[in-house]
Motif scaffolding. Structure first.
Motif, short mmCIF file in Angstrom:
data_model
loop_
_atom_site.label_atom_id
_atom_site.label_comp_id
_atom_site.label_asym_id
_atom_site.label_seq_id
_atom_site.Cartn_x
_atom_site.Cartn_y
_atom_site.Cartn_z
N THR A 1 0.80 -1.22 0.00
CA THR A 1 0.00 0.00 0.00
C THR A 1 0.83 1.27 0.00
N ALA A 2 2.07 1.21 0.45
CA ALA A 2 2.95 2.39 0.46
C ALA A 2 3.96 2.28 -0.67
N SER A 3 4.46 3.42 -1.12
CA SER A 3 5.45 3.41 -2.18
C SER A 3 6.81 2.95 -1.63
N VAL A 4 7.70 2.62 -2.55
CA VAL A 4 9.04 2.20 -2.16
C VAL A 4 9.74 3.30 -1.37
N LEU A 5 9.65 4.53 -1.86
CA LEU A 5 10.32 5.64 -1.19
C LEU A 5 9.70 5.94 0.17
N GLN A 6 8.38 5.86 0.27
CA GLN A 6 7.73 6.08 1.57
C GLN A 6 8.17 5.03 2.58
N THR A 7 8.15 3.77 2.16
CA THR A 7 8.50 2.68 3.07
C THR A 7 9.93 2.82 3.56
N THR A 8 10.86 3.14 2.66
CA THR A 8 12.25 3.26 3.05
C THR A 8 12.50 4.50 3.90
N THR A 9 11.96 5.63 3.49
CA THR A 9 12.20 6.88 4.20
C THR A 9 11.68 6.84 5.63
N PHE A 10 10.45 6.43 5.79
CA PHE A 10 9.85 6.48 7.12
C PHE A 10 10.38 5.33 7.99
N GLY A 11 10.78 4.22 7.39
CA GLY A 11 11.47 3.19 8.17
C GLY A 11 12.79 3.70 8.70
N CYS A 12 13.51 4.43 7.87
CA CYS A 12 14.79 5.02 8.28
C CYS A 12 14.57 6.05 9.39
N LEU A 13 13.51 6.84 9.28
CA LEU A 13 13.21 7.84 10.31
C LEU A 13 12.88 7.19 11.64
N VAL A 14 12.12 6.09 11.59
CA VAL A 14 11.80 5.36 12.83
C VAL A 14 13.08 4.85 13.48
#
Length: 301
Positions: free
Chosen positions: A177-190
């Motif tokens: 449901t999330a884009s590749v960039l969203q998944t990576t960026t917000f995972g990195c932020l977490v």
């Protein structure tokens, strides 16, 4: 049949494998000046900044609510815990041994994804993983014989493998449901937020660290984190977690080569043979069975 998407996914996987291999060597070098937590936080800060710029340029918004569980779990386990314990482990063992121990991860991913995600387990994938695992064991034994490992270091790398496998399996559903960039960026932020308790160490150690170590930390954030985790997510969204994990068995062979070239850790014959087995297993796991020729139609048809 258009093979362009599959070729792009294979190219993304190749970029990931090469950059992740370089990370093991860079951690070994930068870890002489930075403690495990500080190095993880500095790497994640550089990665988050790079990914954040790309998100702004592409005008990516927040991920959908349904993806947050997977993003948060992968962020805590893979971006956070994995990086800290791997940095710690590489203070105890050499880069090649660390890469090999961490690469029990693909087997754990295969088991977890089959159980939790319903991924198929074709015979070629099983055979390739068995060959690669045999190669990893051979290299691990050769390095242990040479006195390059410690019990604590191996235990930390096993913990890193568990965090890595759990993070990958958690990330896969988020990519639906999330884009590749969203998944990576917000995972990195977490992961960055989880490592903020190490901020004081990072500031203190950065003041006295040589520029080469700091540049190595920034490299880890920009390339093996921001770029490689994005190419990983791109390829993962287009194949199964088990097949992607099997591809990473090429990492130990590349780490051995890079350690030899850049750090001077010279591999022995058993190490080189094990690395060749790792690569051979990846080739088997990524191969596809030949299609049987189409059967002829009924007589007189």
């Amino acid at each position: 049949m258009n093979t362009r998407p599959s070729r792009l996914a294979a190219g993304a996987a190749l970029v990931t494998v090469v950059l992740w291999a370089s990370a093991f060597v860079s951690i070994r070098s930068a870890g002489t000046a930075y403690s495990p937590g500080a190095l993880a936080l500095g790497r994640l800060l550089a990665g988050s900044l790079t990914l954040g710029v790309f998100c702004l340029v592409r005008r990516e918004g927040l991920p959908p609510r349904s993806a947050w569980r997977g993003i948060a779990t992968s962020g805590l386990l893979w971006f956070g815990l994995y990086m800290v314990v791997l940095n710690w482990g590489e203070r105890q063992v050499d880069a090649g041994t660390a890469a090999l121990v961490v690469n029990i991860g693909p087997i754990l991913i295969a088991l977890l994804s089959t159980r939790l995600l319903g991924d198929p387990m074709p015979p070629r994938l099983l055979a390739g993983m068995a060959v690669s695992f045999a190669g990893a064991v051979a290299v691990g034994l050769s390095m242990s014989r040479d006195g390059g490992s410690s019990v604590l270091g191996v235990a930390l790398c096993v913990l890193a493998a568990l965090a890595y496998a759990s993070g990958v399996v958690a990330q896969k559903p988020a990519l639906r449901t999330a884009s590749v960039l969203q998944t990576t960026t917000f995972g990195c932020l977490v992961g960055t937020v989880a490592c903020l308790p190490f901020a004081g160490q990072l500031v203190h150690e950065a003041a006295g660290a040589p520029s080469s170590a700091t540049l190595g930390m920034v490299y880890l954030g920009v390339f093996p984190t921001a770029l490689a985790f994005t190419t990983w997510a791109y390829a993962l969204a287009r194949t199964t977690a088990s097949r992607m994990a099997a591809t990473t068995y090429a990492v130990p062979a590349l780490v051995v080569l890079m350690s030899w070239l850049f750090v001077g850790e010279v591999p022995g014959p058993l190490t080189l043979g094990g690395g060749a087995l790792c690569l051979a297993g990846v080739a088997v796991s990524r191969s596809r069975p030949r299609r049987a020729p189409a059967e002829a139609g009924p007589s007189g048809a």
